[in-house]
Scaffold this motif. Structure first.
Motif, short mmCIF file in Angstrom:
data_model
loop_
_atom_site.label_atom_id
_atom_site.label_comp_id
_atom_site.label_asym_id
_atom_site.label_seq_id
_atom_site.Cartn_x
_atom_site.Cartn_y
_atom_site.Cartn_z
N CYS A 121 0.84 -1.20 0.00
CA CYS A 121 0.00 0.00 0.00
C CYS A 121 0.87 1.24 0.00
CB CYS A 121 -0.89 -0.02 1.25
SG CYS A 121 -1.85 1.47 1.48
N ILE A 122 0.54 2.18 -0.92
CA ILE A 122 1.18 3.50 -0.89
C ILE A 122 0.11 4.47 -0.41
CG2 ILE A 122 2.42 5.26 -2.18
CD1 ILE A 122 3.05 3.22 -4.31
N LYS A 123 0.34 5.07 0.75
CA LYS A 123 -0.65 5.97 1.33
C LYS A 123 -0.89 7.15 0.39
CE LYS A 123 -1.55 4.01 5.35
NZ LYS A 123 -2.91 3.54 5.66
N ARG A 124 -2.06 7.75 0.57
CA ARG A 124 -2.48 8.83 -0.33
C ARG A 124 -1.49 9.97 -0.38
NH1 ARG A 124 -7.43 10.80 2.12
NH2 ARG A 124 -5.93 11.85 3.44
N ASP A 125 -0.94 10.32 0.78
CA ASP A 125 -0.07 11.51 0.82
C ASP A 125 1.39 11.19 0.53
OD1 ASP A 125 -2.03 12.39 3.67
OD2 ASP A 125 -2.30 13.04 1.59
N ALA A 126 1.70 9.93 0.34
CA ALA A 126 3.10 9.57 0.09
C ALA A 126 3.44 9.86 -1.36
CB ALA A 126 3.31 8.10 0.39
N GLU A 127 4.71 10.17 -1.59
CA GLU A 127 5.16 10.43 -2.96
C GLU A 127 5.49 9.15 -3.69
OE1 GLU A 127 7.29 14.77 -2.26
OE2 GLU A 127 8.46 13.03 -2.87
N GLY A 128 5.39 8.06 -2.98
CA GLY A 128 5.75 6.80 -3.59
C GLY A 128 6.51 5.99 -2.56
N LEU A 129 7.26 5.03 -3.02
CA LEU A 129 8.07 4.23 -2.11
C LEU A 129 9.52 4.31 -2.56
CD1 LEU A 129 5.81 1.06 -1.96
CD2 LEU A 129 6.04 2.80 -0.18
N ARG A 130 10.42 4.31 -1.60
CA ARG A 130 11.84 4.39 -1.93
C ARG A 130 12.49 3.02 -1.88
NH1 ARG A 130 12.58 9.40 1.03
NH2 ARG A 130 12.20 11.04 -0.50
N ARG A 131 13.47 2.85 -2.71
CA ARG A 131 14.29 1.65 -2.62
C ARG A 131 14.86 1.58 -1.20
NH1 ARG A 131 19.45 -0.14 -6.31
NH2 ARG A 131 20.23 -1.67 -4.83
N GLY A 132 14.78 0.41 -0.58
CA GLY A 132 15.29 0.26 0.77
C GLY A 132 14.27 0.51 1.86
N GLU A 133 13.09 1.03 1.46
CA GLU A 133 12.07 1.33 2.45
C GLU A 133 11.43 0.04 2.97
OE1 GLU A 133 9.47 4.38 1.04
OE2 GLU A 133 7.96 4.04 2.60
N ALA A 134 11.16 0.03 4.27
CA ALA A 134 10.50 -1.13 4.88
C ALA A 134 9.01 -1.05 4.59
CB ALA A 134 10.74 -1.14 6.38
N VAL A 135 8.45 -2.16 4.12
CA VAL A 135 7.03 -2.19 3.79
C VAL A 135 6.40 -3.46 4.34
CG1 VAL A 135 7.19 -0.80 1.68
CG2 VAL A 135 7.53 -3.28 1.57
N THR A 136 5.08 -3.44 4.39
CA THR A 136 4.34 -4.65 4.72
C THR A 136 3.69 -5.15 3.45
OG1 THR A 136 3.84 -3.84 6.93
CG2 THR A 136 2.44 -5.60 6.07
N VAL A 137 3.98 -6.37 3.08
CA VAL A 137 3.39 -6.94 1.88
C VAL A 137 2.19 -7.77 2.28
CG1 VAL A 137 3.75 -8.48 -0.08
CG2 VAL A 137 5.63 -7.02 0.73
N ILE A 138 1.04 -7.41 1.72
CA ILE A 138 -0.18 -8.19 1.96
C ILE A 138 -0.17 -9.32 0.95
CG2 ILE A 138 -2.70 -8.12 1.94
CD1 ILE A 138 -2.33 -5.01 2.41
N LEU A 139 -0.05 -10.54 1.44
CA LEU A 139 0.03 -11.67 0.51
C LEU A 139 -1.27 -11.81 -0.26
CD1 LEU A 139 1.94 -14.19 2.78
CD2 LEU A 139 2.85 -12.76 0.96
N PHE A 140 -1.16 -12.21 -1.49
CA PHE A 140 -2.27 -12.27 -2.42
C PHE A 140 -3.43 -13.09 -1.85
CE2 PHE A 140 -2.43 -10.75 -6.77
CZ PHE A 140 -3.62 -11.28 -7.26
#
Lengths: 408, 408
Positions: free
Chosen positions: B389-408
């Motif tokens: 998920c990229i939040k509405r106000d975020a400019e995107g995601l950066r390489r190296g950024e920690a994220v939560t992946v929602i499995l399919f």
């Protein structure tokens, strides 16, 4: 007399005997194949899409007709038809022309892009006005852009999850070949054992292993076949093992493998076929007296009687090769990274597995706490989420140490 | 006219309408209950163990008789009987006496500890020699040490995994009450759709949603009921929806919810019952034109036609409440922590979900890479492990950024 093996050697031996075996394939309608393992490579049978199509609702155009267009300088285009879903347009787009096209609609000959409907205006004068320019290929996916005919898309050994199910449907596969489930017989030995519905008379011990191992087999997609409780004598266990071997692909025998007065499992497995027992004793705690036998190509495992020990051994040494025999490319790891929330001492000189419960810390990280070692069976079963390995040479685990928790 | 809702508000509204509903309970033999959700609290019916028992093979003794014993100064004990598994000893242990006891055996009256067999010697003279002292309670688990009669052990809403299965067997529960599976009808709308076994004639689009959503429902323990493809007209869709509502607990309708010429799903759901549609439009990409309706207490969801979008919306907005309706205490998260391996720009002004594929980096960490946005459907389905998920106000995601992946 077989020497006690290291855990690594034990896994190696088990894999050498059974790792190349595969269950037979069966063909299923795809809607019955969720969670099953592909027994065939899946290739695309056609170009996808089979035709150039729009990715937006809008107007199919010649992109060059929109160059320079803006909200204040709109491009005037004449609609010459409407594209309908599922139909091949019977008109072409010439210079200055357009046609309404829905998302997924087939691009008419002569068009090479789509202006989104949000960037058009219809003033009711017979023309459509584009308020934005587009480049050729805008909002279009070309024939074969997704997959080309013949491309290898899913390999044998892939587990069918929702996304693979969708891919199979999109590629026109109503049926698919999957590996059959491994049928695994479960025998519990012990004169003291009674079935789960027996009342507690004071000295009896319930057959927990049949049920915990049953569930452990379901968890990896195998089919448990329960043979119940067998008396601890040569004739009974021999007969039960032979029956199970005649009906199943593998057999688990719990109990009857400890240093006790009723240990004959090794002998009975050896007598059942060749090459017989190849492993007796693994340097792990719990579960040292683990037996593995190869009976004419079928795995027979002797597990400890204590249910937590029996389940550990099943999880670490048995389940991985069973998953391999059912064709899985990589063992579904079912592991989770965590941090120890307490110290755990260890001075046993053997590789040790301790049950842990998992919680989520304030910072969102996963914490693993050891389930107290003096806890009884039920308490352990109700609290354990998985277990952590303490290597033989380690002094234990430290609070704050990063660990891998093998989920139960 | 309903306003487009934020994702948080959409989830809240859906939960308000359906979050308190539960499917009925059914009673099953425990070996059929793997993966099911407990619909009753499980209490211990008895003290466990029901008697004081040994945790080792050895000799039951009075601990005080071993005080001061060592390899050079052994304690001499007279064996007065043997404890057999499953039996209550018919003798007592007096001062200076002992009895062989196997692991799990019942302690005879008069004994309060067990010396492990490895710390004893039998010279054949009619006595047993203890080479080590033990404290009272050594190698013993007392009656009720595990669980006491009446203790609450497993709560309603617990998913039965192998460890819970073992606990139920240990506590003497041959049957257990679980929540029934939610029956969910799946309708695919669209004149362009054909079933998966239709040959590709050039302009047709296969019904992927029926199969992907089917698998998505299996993944959470629900029961999919496939109604297939419905034509895009008021009468056909109304009849199909009414049939599904009469036979199912909930309905998913894919397609027919976009800004297109065939959008009547909202009206048909509204006409089917009260209170009708309460959500139309969620500020997410993909999947904005999502519809949710409450038809006399039954959920009806309108999902996008594009299979990846339809699945996203199902996964994020529908599956959680379905799991709640099937009694699960906490949604089985099916998420994994990862690090982005590439930048992902985002300037859509809406909360966005992008499909990602997962790999394991050299350091063992999990890496998430975006599946190329221009990829076609099949490529996306074959490569995506989940989405971020990229939040509405975020400019995107950066390489190296920690994220939560929602499995399919």
């Amino acid at each position: 007399m077989l020497a006690v093996a290291s855990p690594e050697d034990a896994l190696k031996m088990i894999d050498e005997h059974f790792g190349a075996i595969r269950t037979a394939a069966e063909e299923l309608p795809i809607y019955d194949a969720y969670g099953r393992v592909l027994a065939e490579d899946i290739h695309s049978r056609e170009d996808v899409p089979a035709f150039d199509r729009s990715t937006m609702d809008g107007y199919a155009v010649n992109a060059s007709d929109t160059f320079g267009a803006s909200e204040t300088l709109m491009a005037m285009l004449k609609p010459v038809g409407t594209v309908h879903m599922g139909e091949t347009p019977d008109f072409t787009i010439g210079k200055g022309e357009c046609a309404y096209i829905p998302t997924g609609g087939r691009l008419p000959e002569g068009s090479n892009g789509v202006v989104m409907v949000e960037y058009t205006e219809d003033f009711g004068d017979g023309y459509i006005y584009a308020q934005s320019s587009i480049a050729p290929g805008a909002n279009v996916i070309y024939r074969g852009d997704d997959v080309k005919e013949g491309a290898l898309l899913l390999k044998t050994g892939t587990v069918i999850r929702p996304q693979e199910m969708g891919a199979l449907a999109a590629m026109g596969y109503p049926k698919v070949k999957v590996f059959q489930r491994l049928k695994v017989g479960i025998l519990s030995t012990g004169d003291e054992l009674v079935d789960v519905d027996a009342p507690q008379t004071g000295s009896v011990v319930r057959d927990v292993n049949t049920y915990a191992l049953s569930a452990g087999l379901c968890a990896i997609g195998a089919e448990p076949v329960r043979y119940g409780i067998t008396k601890d004598d040569h004739a009974s266990l021999t007969a039960a093992l032979h029956k199970a071997l005649s009906e199943c692909d593998a057999v688990l025998i719990s109990g009857g493998s400890s240093v006790g007065t009723a240990d004959m499992t090794h002998r009975i497995i050896d007598e059942a076929g060749k090459p017989g027992v190849f492993l007796h004793g693994v340097a792990v705690k719990p579960g040292k007296p683990t037996i593995a036998g190869d009976i004419n190509g079928k795995p027979v495992f002797g597990l400890p009687g204590h249910p937590v020990s029996a389940y550990f051994i099943y999880r670490i040494f048995v389940a991985p090769v069973f998953q391999k025999m059912m064709g899985q490319l990589t063992e579904q790891r079912r592991e989770i990274a965590a941090t120890m929330s307490r110290n755990v001492p260890s001075n046993h000189g053997r590789q040790e597995y301790i049950p842990v419960s998992l919680t989520v810390g304030e910072d969102g990280s996963t914490l693993a706490a050891p389930v107290a070692t003096k806890s009884g069976l039920i308490t352990t079963l109700c609290r354990a989420d998985g277990f952590v390995c303490i290597k033989r040479d380690a002094e234990g685990l430290r609070r704050g140490e990063a660990v891998t928790v093998i989920l139960f």
